[in-house]
Design an enzyme around this catalytic site. Structure first.
Site, mmCIF file in Angstrom:
data_model
loop_
_atom_site.group_PDB
_atom_site.id
_atom_site.type_symbol
_atom_site.label_atom_id
_atom_site.label_comp_id
_atom_site.label_asym_id
_atom_site.label_seq_id
_atom_site.Cartn_x
_atom_site.Cartn_y
_atom_site.Cartn_z
ATOM 1 N N GLU A 30 0.862 -1.197 0.000
ATOM 2 C CA GLU A 30 0.000 0.000 0.000
ATOM 3 C C GLU A 30 0.895 1.242 0.000
ATOM 4 O OE1 GLU A 30 -3.288 1.061 -0.292
ATOM 5 O OE2 GLU A 30 -2.235 2.976 -0.106
ATOM 6 N N GLY A 36 -7.624 2.574 1.887
ATOM 7 C CA GLY A 36 -7.834 3.165 0.569
ATOM 8 C C GLY A 36 -8.730 4.393 0.583
ATOM 9 N N GLY A 269 -16.984 12.444 -11.310
ATOM 10 C CA GLY A 269 -16.651 11.026 -11.474
ATOM 11 C C GLY A 269 -15.223 10.730 -11.104
ATOM 12 N N HIS A 318 -18.452 -2.018 -1.661
ATOM 13 C CA HIS A 318 -18.913 -3.400 -1.478
ATOM 14 C C HIS A 318 -18.713 -4.227 -2.749
ATOM 15 C CE1 HIS A 318 -22.231 -0.509 -1.966
ATOM 16 N NE2 HIS A 318 -22.864 -1.389 -2.694
ATOM 17 N N HIS A 441 -43.635 -5.006 13.592
ATOM 18 C CA HIS A 441 -44.335 -3.725 13.707
ATOM 19 C C HIS A 441 -43.947 -3.048 15.022
ATOM 20 C CE1 HIS A 441 -47.498 -0.754 13.398
ATOM 21 N NE2 HIS A 441 -47.781 -0.991 14.680
HETATM 22 P P1 FAD Z 1 -9.371 2.242 -3.215
HETATM 23 O O1 FAD Z 1 -10.207 2.290 -2.030
HETATM 24 O O2 FAD Z 1 -9.171 3.490 -4.005
HETATM 25 O O3 FAD Z 1 -7.957 1.689 -2.738
HETATM 26 C C1 FAD Z 1 -6.877 1.562 -3.627
HETATM 27 C C2 FAD Z 1 -5.595 1.637 -2.836
HETATM 28 O O4 FAD Z 1 -4.529 1.273 -3.690
HETATM 29 C C3 FAD Z 1 -5.285 3.041 -2.330
HETATM 30 O O5 FAD Z 1 -5.081 3.013 -0.941
HETATM 31 C C4 FAD Z 1 -4.009 3.436 -3.074
HETATM 32 O O6 FAD Z 1 -3.127 4.216 -2.286
HETATM 33 C C5 FAD Z 1 -3.400 2.064 -3.379
HETATM 34 N N1 FAD Z 1 -2.495 2.059 -4.544
HETATM 35 C C6 FAD Z 1 -2.745 2.552 -5.782
HETATM 36 N N2 FAD Z 1 -1.674 2.351 -6.585
HETATM 37 C C7 FAD Z 1 -0.743 1.719 -5.829
HETATM 38 C C8 FAD Z 1 0.593 1.269 -6.088
HETATM 39 N N3 FAD Z 1 1.148 1.430 -7.295
HETATM 40 N N4 FAD Z 1 1.265 0.672 -5.090
HETATM 41 C C9 FAD Z 1 0.700 0.519 -3.860
HETATM 42 N N5 FAD Z 1 -0.534 0.945 -3.553
HETATM 43 C C10 FAD Z 1 -1.246 1.530 -4.535
HETATM 44 N N6 FAD Z 1 -18.540 3.495 -2.046
HETATM 45 C C11 FAD Z 1 -19.502 2.862 -1.362
HETATM 46 O O7 FAD Z 1 -19.723 1.674 -1.554
HETATM 47 N N7 FAD Z 1 -20.257 3.519 -0.428
HETATM 48 C C12 FAD Z 1 -20.073 4.829 -0.178
HETATM 49 O O8 FAD Z 1 -20.773 5.390 0.662
HETATM 50 C C13 FAD Z 1 -19.068 5.525 -0.886
HETATM 51 N N8 FAD Z 1 -18.846 6.834 -0.654
HETATM 52 C C14 FAD Z 1 -17.836 7.463 -1.304
HETATM 53 C C15 FAD Z 1 -17.608 8.805 -1.051
HETATM 54 C C16 FAD Z 1 -16.596 9.481 -1.691
HETATM 55 C C17 FAD Z 1 -16.354 10.936 -1.392
HETATM 56 C C18 FAD Z 1 -15.752 8.782 -2.600
HETATM 57 C C19 FAD Z 1 -14.612 9.479 -3.286
HETATM 58 C C20 FAD Z 1 -15.973 7.446 -2.883
HETATM 59 C C21 FAD Z 1 -17.018 6.774 -2.246
HETATM 60 N N9 FAD Z 1 -17.287 5.433 -2.495
HETATM 61 C C22 FAD Z 1 -18.294 4.804 -1.828
HETATM 62 C C23 FAD Z 1 -16.497 4.668 -3.465
HETATM 63 C C24 FAD Z 1 -15.462 3.782 -2.753
HETATM 64 O O9 FAD Z 1 -14.634 4.579 -1.946
HETATM 65 C C25 FAD Z 1 -14.631 3.022 -3.768
HETATM 66 O O10 FAD Z 1 -15.484 2.343 -4.663
HETATM 67 C C26 FAD Z 1 -13.733 2.013 -3.082
HETATM 68 O O11 FAD Z 1 -12.836 2.653 -2.202
HETATM 69 C C27 FAD Z 1 -12.941 1.225 -4.117
HETATM 70 O O12 FAD Z 1 -12.114 0.330 -3.462
HETATM 71 P P2 FAD Z 1 -10.758 -0.160 -4.137
HETATM 72 O O13 FAD Z 1 -10.134 -1.097 -3.180
HETATM 73 O O14 FAD Z 1 -11.002 -0.602 -5.511
HETATM 74 O O15 FAD Z 1 -9.854 1.175 -4.267
#
Ligand code: FAD
Length: 466
Positions: A30, A36, A269, A318, A441
């Site tokens: 990470e 994340g 987005g 999720h 209820h």
């Molecule tokens: P991420 O959570 O983005 O994690 C990816 C990780 O990979 C990061 O920590 C990053 O640092 C690491 N990384 C990237 N490249 C490298 C590398 N080269 N080497 C090492 N580490 C690396 N989703 C919901 O389901 N419910 C919600 O209520 C919701 N609210 C949100 C509100 C906001 C403001 C935002 C921005 C998003 C929200 N989301 C929500 C979306 C959700 O956060 C993402 O869909 C989710 O975090 C995706 O998970 P992921 O593991 O794919 O990526």
């Protein structure tokens, strides 16, 4: 089996747990923060601020009516932010503990592929690089905010969702570009705290992934709260103005218009975060930045999988976790399977919004023979007790099969109750099954049963349909 996982978000860390449960020797890399986007600048901090804003609103609007004498109620935004930060810190710390408990080796650093089965990590502690060879790898590198490439998008005062979560003071006014989930939740937070909000959305409606009855309900509530929503409106440029910033737009009628605001929040987005991963060294293909995978989340490199926001699709925490689990299960020789038809979508406004399965608009587009049951929450006792009767539960069901195809909600606890809808769709239940399931209820959940009754025109707590 040596398994390397890139990214500690909900895609990566949950996959690490699953791989460890299945007996893999797991290394998770990470580069920034465990948890994340979701835990640090996404789901968790937004919901922490929403919780505080909603609490404030309920005290102001409901306390006196319920015989609770509070005296003057005021906001301390600094404490609100500190509480949010402490929630994030607590939950991120919890993931660290979880990794330790599963004996997952966590390396803090930036990963990139050196060859098809070797990852190089540039360590954050400045101790150089480390090479990690793997039998199987999972990329869960997530996503980053996109910016609308209009002139002025980089002016001071133009912020993204991360900036909106760490403001030091509540702005007087905010123009939010983008009426998707993140834009609407930010609008909800700051409107509740007293900011004058204008939302500019180029599509014909906000929250285009939800059922139109649900968006109509929340638009009515937001309008009552004095949030201005301009749909079919295109942002042309942003410039400095005495109030802070001015956003030049072309309105629905084709005429130019200017919106002034202290802050401009870009919520247009997110795009997959795949730069610098060295994917070309591992023979992994991308399309417009997103990693291409097959139905088992396997990339072009048969030993490398990808899951979560970095593969595009439904960008939700999720979904990322479900994909991460499915990917490592397949990598370890298990059958994987995800049913994307039942993914719940939630919007944490007040009242909350949610949906699972087909919207009525999708059922119509697909030419399905369907029926609709709607139950307005004004007929629900628990919603009345809670003073939250705006909204509805809506069910889309196959006309002949009776099967539940879609469930949509606007109301208190809608984000919790949608799991019943998702389960009904996943299990192939009919509206009669929902009717036959005795609901407790008084609960808002009774409205799901009532909406099922309404499919037959027979809701119990409504006068007969005319
Ligand atoms: P991420 O959570 O983005 O994690 C990816 C990780 O990979 C990061 O920590 C990053 O640092 C690491 N990384 C990237 N490249 C490298 C590398 N080269 N080497 C090492 N580490 C690396 N989703 C919901 O389901 N419910 C919600 O209520 C919701 N609210 C949100 C509100 C906001 C403001 C935002 C921005 C998003 C929200 N989301 C929500 C979306 C959700 O956060 C993402 O869909 C989710 O975090 C995706 O998970 P992921 O593991 O794919 O990526």
């Amino acid at each position: 089996m040596k398994t390397a996982i890139i990214g500690g978000g909900p895609g990566g860390y949950i996959a690490a747990v699953r791989a460890a449960q299945l007996g893999a020797e797991v290394t998770l890399i990470e580069k920034q923060y465990m948890g994340g986007t979701c835990l640090n600048v996404g789901c968790v901090p937004t919901k922490a601020l929403i919780h505080a804003a909603d609490l404030y609103h309920r005290i102001v609007s409901e306390a006196a009516k319920n015989g609770i004498v509070t005296g003057e109620v005021s906001l301390d935004f600094e404490t609100m932010q500190k509480k949010k930060d402490s929630v994030v810190k607590h939950l991120v710390g919890g993931i660290g503990g979880l990794m330790k408990s599963y004996k997952v080796t966590v390396i803090n650093g930036e990963a990139s592929f050196k060859s098809p089965n070797v990852i190089e990590v540039k360590k954050n502690d400045g101790t150089g690089t480390e090479e990690i060879s793997f039998d199987k790898a999972l990329i869960a590198s997530g996503s980053v905010p996109s910016a609308a490439p209009v002139p002025g998008y980089d002016l001071p005062g133009v912020i993204d969702s991360t900036g909106a979560l760490s403001l030091e003071k509540i702005p007087e006014s905010m123009c939010i570009i983008g009426g998707g989930v993140i834009g609407i939740e930010m609008a909800h937070i700051y409107q509740t705290l007293g900011t004058k909000i204008t939302i500019v959305e180029k599509l014909p409606d906000i929250l285009m992934n939800l059922d139109r009855d649900v968006t109509a309900a929340i638009r009515k509530i937001m309008k009552k709260n004095k949030t201005v929503i301009m749909t079919g409106t295109k942002v042309e440029s942003i410039e400095k103005a005495p109030e802070g910033l001015a956003v030049n737009v072309t309105g629905e009628d084709g005429n130019p218009l200017q919106i002034t605001a202290e802050k401009v929040l870009m919520c247009v987005g997110r795009r997959p975060s795949t730069d610098g991963l060295g994917l070309e060294n591992a023979g992994i293909s991308t399309e417009r930045g997103r990693i291409l995978v097959d139905e088992n989340f396997r990339t072009d490199n048969e030993n490398v999988y990808a899951a979560g926001d970095c593969i595009g699709g439904i960008m939700l925490a999720h979904v990322a976790s479900a994909e991460g689990i499915a990917a490592v299960e397949h990598a370890m020789g298990r059958e994987c399977g995800i049913d994307f038809n039942t993914v719940p979508s939630c919007v944490y406004t007040s009242p909350e919004l949610s949906g699972a399965g087909l919207t009525e608009q999708e059922a119509e587009r697909q030419g399905l023979d369907y029926e609709v049951g709607r139950f307005p929450l004004i007929g629900n006792g628990k919603a009345y007790i809670e003073g939250e009767t705006a909204g509805l539960v809506k069910i889309i069901a196959g006309r002949r099969s009776g099967r539940v195809l879609g469930v949509h909600m606007c109301g208190p606890s809608a984000t919790e109750l949608i799991t019943e809808g998702a389960l009904a769709i996943k299990a192939g239940l009919t509206t009669q099954d929902l009717i036959n399931t005795i609901h407790a209820h008084p609960t808002v959940g009774e409205s799901v049963q009532e909406a099922a009754h309404a499919v037959f025109g027979n809701a119990m707590n409504m006068p007969p349909a005319k």
